[in-house]
Design a protein around this motif. Structure first.
Motif, PDB file in Angstrom:
ATOM      1  N   GLY A   1     -17.002  -8.335   2.140  1.00  0.00           N
ATOM      2  CA  GLY A   1     -16.294  -9.489   1.576  1.00  0.00           C
ATOM      3  C   GLY A   1     -16.909  -9.946   0.262  1.00  0.00           C
ATOM      4  N   ILE A   2     -18.235  -9.876   0.173  1.00  0.00           N
ATOM      5  CA  ILE A   2     -18.925 -10.277  -1.066  1.00  0.00           C
ATOM      6  C   ILE A   2     -18.516  -9.342  -2.211  1.00  0.00           C
ATOM      7  N   ILE A   3     -18.548  -8.050  -1.931  1.00  0.00           N
ATOM      8  CA  ILE A   3     -18.184  -7.067  -2.966  1.00  0.00           C
ATOM      9  C   ILE A   3     -16.721  -7.270  -3.376  1.00  0.00           C
ATOM     10  N   ARG A   4     -15.858  -7.522  -2.390  1.00  0.00           N
ATOM     11  CA  ARG A   4     -14.440  -7.718  -2.705  1.00  0.00           C
ATOM     12  C   ARG A   4     -14.249  -8.944  -3.605  1.00  0.00           C
ATOM     13  N   LEU A   5     -15.007 -10.015  -3.327  1.00  0.00           N
ATOM     14  CA  LEU A   5     -14.919 -11.214  -4.178  1.00  0.00           C
ATOM     15  C   LEU A   5     -15.328 -10.887  -5.612  1.00  0.00           C
ATOM     16  N   LEU A   6     -16.392 -10.097  -5.750  1.00  0.00           N
ATOM     17  CA  LEU A   6     -16.837  -9.714  -7.100  1.00  0.00           C
ATOM     18  C   LEU A   6     -15.751  -8.885  -7.784  1.00  0.00           C
ATOM     19  N   GLU A   7     -15.173  -7.952  -7.040  1.00  0.00           N
ATOM     20  CA  GLU A   7     -14.131  -7.092  -7.626  1.00  0.00           C
ATOM     21  C   GLU A   7     -12.898  -7.917  -8.020  1.00  0.00           C
ATOM     22  N   GLU A   8     -12.500  -8.812  -7.111  1.00  0.00           N
ATOM     23  CA  GLU A   8     -11.292  -9.627  -7.358  1.00  0.00           C
ATOM     24  C   GLU A   8     -11.447 -10.515  -8.585  1.00  0.00           C
ATOM     25  N   THR A   9     -12.696 -10.908  -8.891  1.00  0.00           N
ATOM     26  CA  THR A   9     -12.895 -11.778 -10.051  1.00  0.00           C
ATOM     27  C   THR A   9     -13.202 -10.957 -11.300  1.00  0.00           C
ATOM     28  N   GLY A  10     -13.079  -9.649 -11.176  1.00  0.00           N
ATOM     29  CA  GLY A  10     -13.263  -8.779 -12.337  1.00  0.00           C
ATOM     30  C   GLY A  10     -14.713  -8.677 -12.803  1.00  0.00           C
ATOM     31  N   THR A  11     -15.639  -8.953 -11.898  1.00  0.00           N
ATOM     32  CA  THR A  11     -17.065  -8.879 -12.274  1.00  0.00           C
ATOM     33  C   THR A  11     -17.493  -7.425 -12.411  1.00  0.00           C
TER      34      THR A  11
ATOM     35  N   MET B   1     -17.463   2.560   6.915  1.00  0.00           N
ATOM     36  CA  MET B   1     -17.371   1.350   7.750  1.00  0.00           C
ATOM     37  C   MET B   1     -18.600   0.487   7.482  1.00  0.00           C
ATOM     38  N   VAL B   2     -18.396  -0.563   6.695  1.00  0.00           N
ATOM     39  CA  VAL B   2     -19.530  -1.404   6.303  1.00  0.00           C
ATOM     40  C   VAL B   2     -19.376  -2.816   6.873  1.00  0.00           C
ATOM     41  N   PRO B   3     -20.483  -3.529   7.053  1.00  0.00           N
ATOM     42  CA  PRO B   3     -20.419  -4.871   7.630  1.00  0.00           C
ATOM     43  C   PRO B   3     -19.492  -5.812   6.848  1.00  0.00           C
ATOM     44  N   CYS B   4     -18.866  -6.723   7.591  1.00  0.00           N
ATOM     45  CA  CYS B   4     -17.784  -7.541   7.029  1.00  0.00           C
ATOM     46  C   CYS B   4     -18.238  -8.498   5.926  1.00  0.00           C
ATOM     47  N   THR B   5     -19.385  -9.153   6.099  1.00  0.00           N
ATOM     48  CA  THR B   5     -19.797 -10.121   5.067  1.00  0.00           C
ATOM     49  C   THR B   5     -20.138  -9.418   3.746  1.00  0.00           C
ATOM     50  N   PRO B   6     -20.987  -8.379   3.754  1.00  0.00           N
ATOM     51  CA  PRO B   6     -21.239  -7.665   2.493  1.00  0.00           C
ATOM     52  C   PRO B   6     -19.960  -7.101   1.876  1.00  0.00           C
TER      53      PRO B   6
ATOM     54  N   THR C   1     -19.026 -19.315  -5.823  1.00  0.00           N
ATOM     55  CA  THR C   1     -18.213 -19.511  -4.613  1.00  0.00           C
ATOM     56  C   THR C   1     -18.553 -20.870  -3.991  1.00  0.00           C
ATOM     57  N   PRO C   2     -17.556 -21.584  -3.511  1.00  0.00           N
ATOM     58  CA  PRO C   2     -17.841 -22.834  -2.801  1.00  0.00           C
ATOM     59  C   PRO C   2     -18.211 -22.555  -1.340  1.00  0.00           C
ATOM     60  N   VAL C   3     -18.829 -23.500  -0.692  1.00  0.00           N
ATOM     61  CA  VAL C   3     -19.049 -23.435   0.766  1.00  0.00           C
ATOM     62  C   VAL C   3     -18.611 -24.770   1.334  1.00  0.00           C
ATOM     63  N   PRO C   4     -17.632 -24.830   2.230  1.00  0.00           N
ATOM     64  CA  PRO C   4     -16.855 -23.689   2.743  1.00  0.00           C
ATOM     65  C   PRO C   4     -15.803 -23.210   1.735  1.00  0.00           C
ATOM     66  N   GLY C   5     -15.157 -22.103   2.087  1.00  0.00           N
ATOM     67  CA  GLY C   5     -14.034 -21.630   1.262  1.00  0.00           C
ATOM     68  C   GLY C   5     -14.388 -20.499   0.326  1.00  0.00           C
ATOM     69  N   GLY C   6     -15.578 -19.904   0.508  1.00  0.00           N
ATOM     70  CA  GLY C   6     -15.975 -18.777  -0.343  1.00  0.00           C
ATOM     71  C   GLY C   6     -16.086 -17.495   0.472  1.00  0.00           C
ATOM     72  N   VAL C   7     -17.310 -17.187   0.863  1.00  0.00           N
ATOM     73  CA  VAL C   7     -17.566 -15.932   1.581  1.00  0.00           C
ATOM     74  C   VAL C   7     -17.034 -15.974   3.029  1.00  0.00           C
ATOM     75  N   GLY C   8     -17.081 -17.139   3.655  1.00  0.00           N
ATOM     76  CA  GLY C   8     -16.685 -17.250   5.075  1.00  0.00           C
ATOM     77  C   GLY C   8     -15.305 -16.666   5.366  1.00  0.00           C
ATOM     78  N   PRO C   9     -14.235 -17.134   4.686  1.00  0.00           N
ATOM     79  CA  PRO C   9     -12.907 -16.579   4.958  1.00  0.00           C
ATOM     80  C   PRO C   9     -12.822 -15.082   4.646  1.00  0.00           C
ATOM     81  N   MET C  10     -13.611 -14.630   3.668  1.00  0.00           N
ATOM     82  CA  MET C  10     -13.594 -13.202   3.313  1.00  0.00           C
ATOM     83  C   MET C  10     -14.186 -12.349   4.446  1.00  0.00           C
ATOM     84  N   THR C  11     -15.201 -12.884   5.121  1.00  0.00           N
ATOM     85  CA  THR C  11     -15.817 -12.154   6.234  1.00  0.00           C
ATOM     86  C   THR C  11     -14.754 -11.875   7.304  1.00  0.00           C
ATOM     87  N   ILE C  12     -13.948 -12.898   7.590  1.00  0.00           N
ATOM     88  CA  ILE C  12     -12.918 -12.732   8.629  1.00  0.00           C
ATOM     89  C   ILE C  12     -11.820 -11.785   8.145  1.00  0.00           C
ATOM     90  N   ALA C  13     -11.446 -11.904   6.878  1.00  0.00           N
ATOM     91  CA  ALA C  13     -10.413 -10.993   6.334  1.00  0.00           C
ATOM     92  C   ALA C  13     -10.888  -9.537   6.419  1.00  0.00           C
TER      93      ALA C  13
END
Ligand code: NDP
Length: 280
Positions: free
Chosen positions: A141-151, A134-139, A252-264
């Protein structure tokens, strides 16, 4: 080079739809309780957005407001009550808390099986030891964004600007767990640019508009801008986006980058806690 724009909004939308479909198959709705103490306007907006997204995904949510003058005892009593409520799977204590309340004491009261933000000392300790249950939502989300972009993270140099308990430090640990070589910078770092220029993956989480300029970015870096800064009715991140996107490989843009991922990720964590409690 013009960077790939990492569309956090679209990635988050897909995650939300998946969660919604799964929630629809459950007999009982997962339940989230959000606590706001005080009058912080940004906190009110964030909790409002979180609840709206819960509703869209079929997750039950309730909001508990405490006044700016609320005592630590009042907050702790509320957390203990929610710890014992069956319909609540997840408890979110929106930060910051008013100064008379100890954040550490309050977070320590959230039952580990309902700690949706992963801020309780037990979950912080687990993350430190490499357990990401169980890890904090923003971190997350950041890792998920990196994974989703194949980084590729393994073996890469990752630099995080910011060392807060909610963003900088847990993000650093999650990158370390994935074998990045991690540097954490903060307000006392001398010659910030010297560090950021070495980053294959650069995470900006300082809350300072345009702190990261294009000359501080390595050509071809992946840039994740966590900052949310409001000025003149406009929202911007910590990165000078226009210039930086000509230097980075992805951004990532702001808005529309990490913010929506935190909520997801909040929805994902709520559903996870719900399923884990059902299994007990
Ligand atoms: P904090 O204010 O708690 O931490 C900011 C960190 O940045 C501190 O470690 C600070 O250093 C460091 N810092 C500040 N100025 C500089 C500088 N000039 N150079 C280098 N480091 C600096 O903020 P949070 O971690 O809570 O949030 C960071 C940003 O991310 C904010 O804009 C916030 O709104 C945003 N945010 C966005 C979320 C999202 O979902 N997109 C979620 C959470 C936050 P020091 O420790 O030395 O003071």
């Amino acid at each position: 080079m013009t960077a790939q724009i990492i569309d956090g909004k679209a990635i988050a939308q897909k995650i939300k739809e998946k969660i919604k479909a799964e929630v629809a198959t459950l007999g009982k709705k997962p339940g989230l309780a959000a606590i706001i103490a005080g009058d912080n306007p940004a906190s009110k907006i964030y909790v409002g957005m979180k609840r709206k997204t819960c509703k869209e995904a079929g997750i039950y949510s309730e909001e508990h407001k405490l006044p700016e003058q609320a005592t630590e005892k009042e907050l702790i009593e509320l957390i203990r009550k929610l710890n014992n409520e069956d319909k609540i799977d997840a408890i979110l204590v929106q930060l910051p808390l008013p100064p008379q309340i100890s954040t550490e004491k309050a977070l320590n009261e959230v039952a580990i099986e309902k700690d949706v933000d992963g801020f309780s000392p037990a979950n912080v300790g687990k993350l430190m030891a490499g357990n990401e249950n169980m890890v904090p939502c923003t971190p997350k989300g950041i890792i998920r964004l990196l994974e989703e972009t194949g980084t590729k993270i393994d073996g890469k140099s990752a630099v995080i600007v910011g060392r807060s308990n909610i963003v900088g430090k847990p993000t650093a640990l999650m990158l370390l767990n994935r074998n990045a070589t991690v540097t954490i910078c903060h307000s006392k770092t001398s010659n910030l640019a010297e560090h950021t220029r070495k980053a294959d993956i650069l995470i900006a989480a300082a809350g300072k508009p345009k702190l990261i300029t294009a000359d501080m970015i390595k050509k071809g870096a992946i840039v994740i801008d966590v900052g949310i800064n409001k000025a003149d009715g406009e929202i911007s991140g910590d990165v000078d986006y226009k210039q930086a996107k000509e230097k980075a490989a992805a951004i990532t843009p702001v808005p529309g980058g990490v913010g929506p991922m935190t909520i997801a990720m909040l929805l994902e964590n709520t559903l996870k806690l719900h399923k884990e409690r059902k299994q007990k």
